[in-house]
Write a protein that holds these residues in place. Structure first.
Motif, PDB file in Angstrom:
ATOM      1  N   UNK A 320      42.623  34.878  30.586  1.00  0.00           N
ATOM      2  CA  UNK A 320      42.503  35.984  29.636  1.00  0.00           C
ATOM      3  C   UNK A 320      42.458  37.358  30.285  1.00  0.00           C
ATOM      4  N   UNK A 321      42.664  37.429  31.636  1.00  0.00           N
ATOM      5  CA  UNK A 321      42.503  38.706  32.333  1.00  0.00           C
ATOM      6  C   UNK A 321      43.800  39.263  32.901  1.00  0.00           C
ATOM      7  N   UNK A 322      44.839  38.436  33.019  1.00  0.00           N
ATOM      8  CA  UNK A 322      46.030  38.892  33.707  1.00  0.00           C
ATOM      9  C   UNK A 322      45.821  38.883  35.212  1.00  0.00           C
ATOM     10  N   UNK A 323      46.659  39.633  35.926  1.00  0.00           N
ATOM     11  CA  UNK A 323      46.561  39.745  37.380  1.00  0.00           C
ATOM     12  C   UNK A 323      45.691  40.957  37.701  1.00  0.00           C
ATOM     13  N   UNK A 333      42.451  54.441  49.125  1.00  0.00           N
ATOM     14  CA  UNK A 333      41.659  53.603  50.016  1.00  0.00           C
ATOM     15  C   UNK A 333      42.126  52.166  49.958  1.00  0.00           C
ATOM     16  N   UNK A 334      41.383  51.267  50.603  1.00  0.00           N
ATOM     17  CA  UNK A 334      41.789  49.858  50.658  1.00  0.00           C
ATOM     18  C   UNK A 334      41.788  49.215  49.282  1.00  0.00           C
ATOM     19  N   UNK A 335      42.547  48.149  49.140  1.00  0.00           N
ATOM     20  CA  UNK A 335      42.532  47.352  47.922  1.00  0.00           C
ATOM     21  C   UNK A 335      42.811  45.903  48.275  1.00  0.00           C
ATOM     22  N   UNK A 336      42.546  45.018  47.332  1.00  0.00           N
ATOM     23  CA  UNK A 336      42.777  43.596  47.556  1.00  0.00           C
ATOM     24  C   UNK A 336      43.147  42.937  46.244  1.00  0.00           C
ATOM     25  N   UNK A 337      44.057  41.991  46.342  1.00  0.00           N
ATOM     26  CA  UNK A 337      44.339  41.136  45.199  1.00  0.00           C
ATOM     27  C   UNK A 337      43.133  40.247  44.931  1.00  0.00           C
ATOM     28  N   UNK A 338      42.771  40.101  43.679  1.00  0.00           N
ATOM     29  CA  UNK A 338      41.780  39.107  43.290  1.00  0.00           C
ATOM     30  C   UNK A 338      42.532  37.822  42.977  1.00  0.00           C
ATOM     31  N   UNK A 339      42.421  36.856  43.865  1.00  0.00           N
ATOM     32  CA  UNK A 339      43.240  35.649  43.753  1.00  0.00           C
ATOM     33  C   UNK A 339      42.539  34.583  42.904  1.00  0.00           C
ATOM     34  N   UNK A 340      43.345  33.903  42.078  1.00  0.00           N
ATOM     35  CA  UNK A 340      42.927  32.704  41.368  1.00  0.00           C
ATOM     36  C   UNK A 340      44.112  31.757  41.333  1.00  0.00           C
ATOM     37  N   UNK A 341      43.842  30.465  41.419  1.00  0.00           N
ATOM     38  CA  UNK A 341      44.934  29.491  41.385  1.00  0.00           C
ATOM     39  C   UNK A 341      45.679  29.516  40.058  1.00  0.00           C
ATOM     40  N   UNK A 342      45.095  30.154  39.039  1.00  0.00           N
ATOM     41  CA  UNK A 342      45.790  30.277  37.749  1.00  0.00           C
ATOM     42  C   UNK A 342      47.078  31.071  37.889  1.00  0.00           C
ATOM     43  N   UNK A 343      47.151  31.957  38.897  1.00  0.00           N
ATOM     44  CA  UNK A 343      48.407  32.676  39.133  1.00  0.00           C
ATOM     45  C   UNK A 343      49.520  31.686  39.470  1.00  0.00           C
ATOM     46  N   UNK A 353      52.368  31.938  48.707  1.00  0.00           N
ATOM     47  CA  UNK A 353      51.062  31.788  49.331  1.00  0.00           C
ATOM     48  C   UNK A 353      49.995  32.273  48.355  1.00  0.00           C
ATOM     49  N   UNK A 354      49.136  33.159  48.847  1.00  0.00           N
ATOM     50  CA  UNK A 354      48.142  33.765  47.965  1.00  0.00           C
ATOM     51  C   UNK A 354      48.500  35.238  47.715  1.00  0.00           C
ATOM     52  N   UNK A 355      49.732  35.459  47.320  1.00  0.00           N
ATOM     53  CA  UNK A 355      50.175  36.791  46.915  1.00  0.00           C
ATOM     54  C   UNK A 355      50.997  36.653  45.647  1.00  0.00           C
ATOM     55  N   UNK A 356      51.012  37.686  44.844  1.00  0.00           N
ATOM     56  CA  UNK A 356      51.772  37.712  43.595  1.00  0.00           C
ATOM     57  C   UNK A 356      53.045  38.513  43.823  1.00  0.00           C
ATOM     58  N   UNK A 357      54.182  37.902  43.545  1.00  0.00           N
ATOM     59  CA  UNK A 357      55.460  38.559  43.777  1.00  0.00           C
ATOM     60  C   UNK A 357      56.079  39.117  42.496  1.00  0.00           C
ATOM     61  N   UNK A 358      55.697  38.584  41.334  1.00  0.00           N
ATOM     62  CA  UNK A 358      56.255  39.079  40.076  1.00  0.00           C
ATOM     63  C   UNK A 358      55.361  38.622  38.932  1.00  0.00           C
ATOM     64  N   UNK A 359      55.400  39.414  37.854  1.00  0.00           N
ATOM     65  CA  UNK A 359      54.659  39.065  36.647  1.00  0.00           C
ATOM     66  C   UNK A 359      55.554  39.359  35.450  1.00  0.00           C
ATOM     67  N   UNK A 360      55.793  38.376  34.595  1.00  0.00           N
ATOM     68  CA  UNK A 360      56.612  38.581  33.411  1.00  0.00           C
ATOM     69  C   UNK A 360      55.886  39.502  32.431  1.00  0.00           C
ATOM     70  N   UNK A 361      56.641  40.347  31.758  1.00  0.00           N
ATOM     71  CA  UNK A 361      56.064  41.298  30.808  1.00  0.00           C
ATOM     72  C   UNK A 361      55.871  40.601  29.465  1.00  0.00           C
ATOM     73  N   UNK A 390      36.231  49.163  42.718  1.00  0.00           N
ATOM     74  CA  UNK A 390      36.213  48.982  41.272  1.00  0.00           C
ATOM     75  C   UNK A 390      37.369  48.094  40.851  1.00  0.00           C
ATOM     76  N   UNK A 391      37.129  47.265  39.856  1.00  0.00           N
ATOM     77  CA  UNK A 391      38.171  46.495  39.169  1.00  0.00           C
ATOM     78  C   UNK A 391      38.349  47.147  37.811  1.00  0.00           C
ATOM     79  N   UNK A 392      39.554  47.651  37.522  1.00  0.00           N
ATOM     80  CA  UNK A 392      39.829  48.324  36.249  1.00  0.00           C
ATOM     81  C   UNK A 392      40.895  47.537  35.491  1.00  0.00           C
ATOM     82  N   UNK A 393      40.631  47.245  34.246  1.00  0.00           N
ATOM     83  CA  UNK A 393      41.650  46.598  33.429  1.00  0.00           C
ATOM     84  C   UNK A 393      41.240  46.711  31.957  1.00  0.00           C
TER      85      UNK A 393
END
Length: 418
Positions: A320-323, A333-343, A353-361, A390-393
Motif C-alpha cells: 500500500x506504499x509504493x516504492x 545529501x545521502x539517500x537510500x532505497x527502502x527495500x522490500x521483497x514486495x518490489x 538485485x536490491x535495486x528498482x529499475x522501473x515502476x509502471x505508472x 525523512x521518508x516523504x510520500x
C-alpha cells in the motif's frame, strides 16, 4: 481527487492486523543506529503544478521575438503599429494569429487588430454541382500542412460551423484559389471562402491586462496576498506532487475555488487534495536499529484505520506504499532505497538485485477495514552517515461515504553514533 486507472489489490502479501499493531523498538547496537524521531501527517494537502507564464497558448516576451515582430510589438505597445499594404505580409498575419498576448517587464498585454478575417466553410455536394476543379485528399493534406503541423481537421470544423482565421498560410491560400471542392474521407465537399476586410491601413495595438484575463478559467492572483500565502505558493510550485502542511485558510479557499493560481510571472494548475483530517493514520517503528557489520536497519510502516467503516487506500505499486526512499532532511545529501521483497514480487516493478529499475505508472486500490492496519517492513539498503533523514510520500484515501483526499506523511529519522 483526480485518480488514474486503478487495480484492486489482492494477493500482494500485505499483512492486515488490528490498529496499533506496532510494538516497541529493539535495543540499539553497533557503532551507529537508526532512530525514529517523529511521524507527521499534515491535514491540508494541495497540488500546484507549474503551467508556465500563461495557462495555455502563447505570450512571448517582446525581447524574444524576431526583428520584424519585435518592431511591430514595440510600436503596438507605444500606441499602435500600422501598415498601408493591401496585402499584409505573411509574417505579420502569422504573428497576430499566433500571439494573443505579449509580456514586457512582468506585465501582460493583449494584442488587438483590424486585419482581414477569412471564413472557410464546407458542405457536402455532388460532382454535377461543382463548376471548378476538384482536389484529391493528397492535395488537401499538402495544403493544410504548415510550420511543421498538419491540420487535417480543418474541413471537419469548416463543415460543422465554419472557421474564421486571421492568417491563410501560403499553401492553404493557393489551395482555396485553385479548387472549389475536395474529395476527402469518402465525401465530396464544396469549399468556400468569405473575407471581412475594411481595407488598409491596418493597425495592431496592445492593451495591458491582468493575469486573470489570460484564461476563461478562474484564476487566483496571489500578487497582493499575505506573505504566508505567497511563501506556500512558491513552495508548493517547487514541490513535485502533493504539497502538505498547515496551509493558510486563504490559500485553501483559493485552491478550492480557482483552477489556477498566479504569482510572480508563473501560473500554477491548482487542485485541493484534502482539507482537514482523514480516517487513516500512519505509524512507524524502527524494528532493527543496528548499522554495524552486516546488519542493516529495518523500518516498519503501517496505515491504521481510525474510522468506523472500510476505506480504500490508493497507491503506486506495490500496495500500500509504493516504492519508497529515505532522503536527507535538508535540501541535498545521502539517500537510500527502502527495500522490500514486495518490489521483486510485483509485476509492476522492475528490479535488479536490491535495486528498482522501473515502476509502471499504475494506481492500486487496497481495502482497509474499520479498526485494522496494513503494514510493510523495509530495509535501509545504503549505509547512511550520521544525520537527519525523512521518508516523504502520500496515499489516497476514499471512505465508503464522504469526501476522500490525499494522506501525506513524513517519517523523520536520525542516524546517530551508538
Amino acid at each position: 481527487m483526480r485518480r488514474r486507472d486503478l487495480l484492486r489489490a489482492a494477493g500482494l502479501g500485505i499483512g492486515a492486523t488490528t490498529a496499533g499493531c506496532l510494538s516497541g523498538g529493539l535495543a540499539a547496537a553497533g557503532p551507529r543506529r537508526l532512530e525514529l524521531d517523529r511521524v507527521e501527517t499534515p491535514t491540508d494537502a494541495a497540488r500546484l503544478n507549474r503551467a508556465g507564464p500563461v495557462p495555455s497558448g502563447r505570450a512571448p516576451t517582446v525581447d524574444s521575438l524576431s526583428d520584424p515582430e519585435r518592431d511591430a510589438a514595440e510600436a503596438a505597445l507605444e500606441g499602435g503599429y500600422e501598415t498601408d499594404s493591401a496585402d499584409p505580409p505573411d509574417w505579420l498575419m502569422a504573428f497576430v494569429a499566433e500571439t494573443p498576448y505579449l509580456r514586457r517587464d512582468g506585465n501582460y498585454y493583449r494584442l488587438t487588430d483590424d486585419l482581414p478575417r477569412y471564413t472557410i466553410t464546407a458542405e457536402e455536394t455532388t460532382e454535377d454541382a461543382v463548376d471548378g476543379q476538384i482536389a484529391d485528399s493528397e492535395a488537401y493534406e499538402r495544403a493544410v500542412t504548415h510550420d511543421g503541423v498538419q491540420e487535417t481537421g480543418l474541413l471537419v470544423h469548416a463543415r460543422e460551423e465554419g472557421i474564421t482565421r486571421v492568417r491563410l498560410w501560403p499553401s492553404l491560400r493557393e489551395f482555396l484559389r485553385s479548387y472549389d471542392a475536395v474529395r476527402y474521407r469518402g465525401s465530396l465537399l464544396s469549399v468556400s471562402l468569405a473575407v471581412e476586410d475594411d481595407g488598409p491601413p491596418y493597425e495592431v495595438t496592445a492593451e495591458r491586462v491582468a493575469p486573470t484575463a489570460l484564461t476563461d478559467e478562474p484564476v487566483y492572483d496571489a500578487t497582493d496576498a499575505p506573505e504566508p500565502v505567497r511563501t506556500d505558493v512558491r513552495a508548493a510550485g517547487e514541490t513535485s506532487g502533493v504539497y502538505a502542511g498547515d496551509l493558510p485558510e486563504a490559500l485553501l479557499d483559493a485552491v478550492e475555488t480557482h483552477q489556477y493560481v498566479y504569482l510572480e510571472g508563473q501560473f500554477y494548475w491548482a487542485s485541493l487534495e484534502n482539507r482537514g483530517g482523514l480516517p487513516v493514520d500512519v505509524e512507524a517503528e524502527v524494528v532493527q536499529p543496528a548499522m554495524s557489520g552486516d546488519e542493516e536497519p529495518r523500518l516498519r510502516l503501517a496505515l491504521v484505520s481510525e474510522g468506523g467503516s472500510e476505506v480504500s487506500v490508493f497507491s503506486g505499486a506495490p500496495a500500500p506504499f509504493g516504492v519508497l526512499r529515505v532522503t536527507a532532511a535538508g535540501e541535498s545529501g545521502p539517500e537510500s532505497l527502502l527495500w522490500t521483497d514486495a518490489y521483486r514480487e510485483s509485476t509492476h516493478v522492475g528490479t535488479r538485485g536490491r535495486s528498482v529499475t522501473s515502476v509502471a505508472d499504475v494506481g492500486i486500490s487496497t481495502p482497509l477495514s474499520a479498526g485494522e492496519c496494513i503494514e510493510r517492513t523495509f530495509t535501509v539498503v545504503e549505509a547512511l552517515p550520521t544525520g537527519e533523514y525523512v521518508v516523504r510520500s502520500d496515499v489516497g484515501i476514499e471512505p465508503e461515504s464522504g469526501e476522500g483526499g490525499t494522506l501525506s506523511y513524513r517519517v523523520f529519522l536520525r542516524v546517530v553514533e551508538a
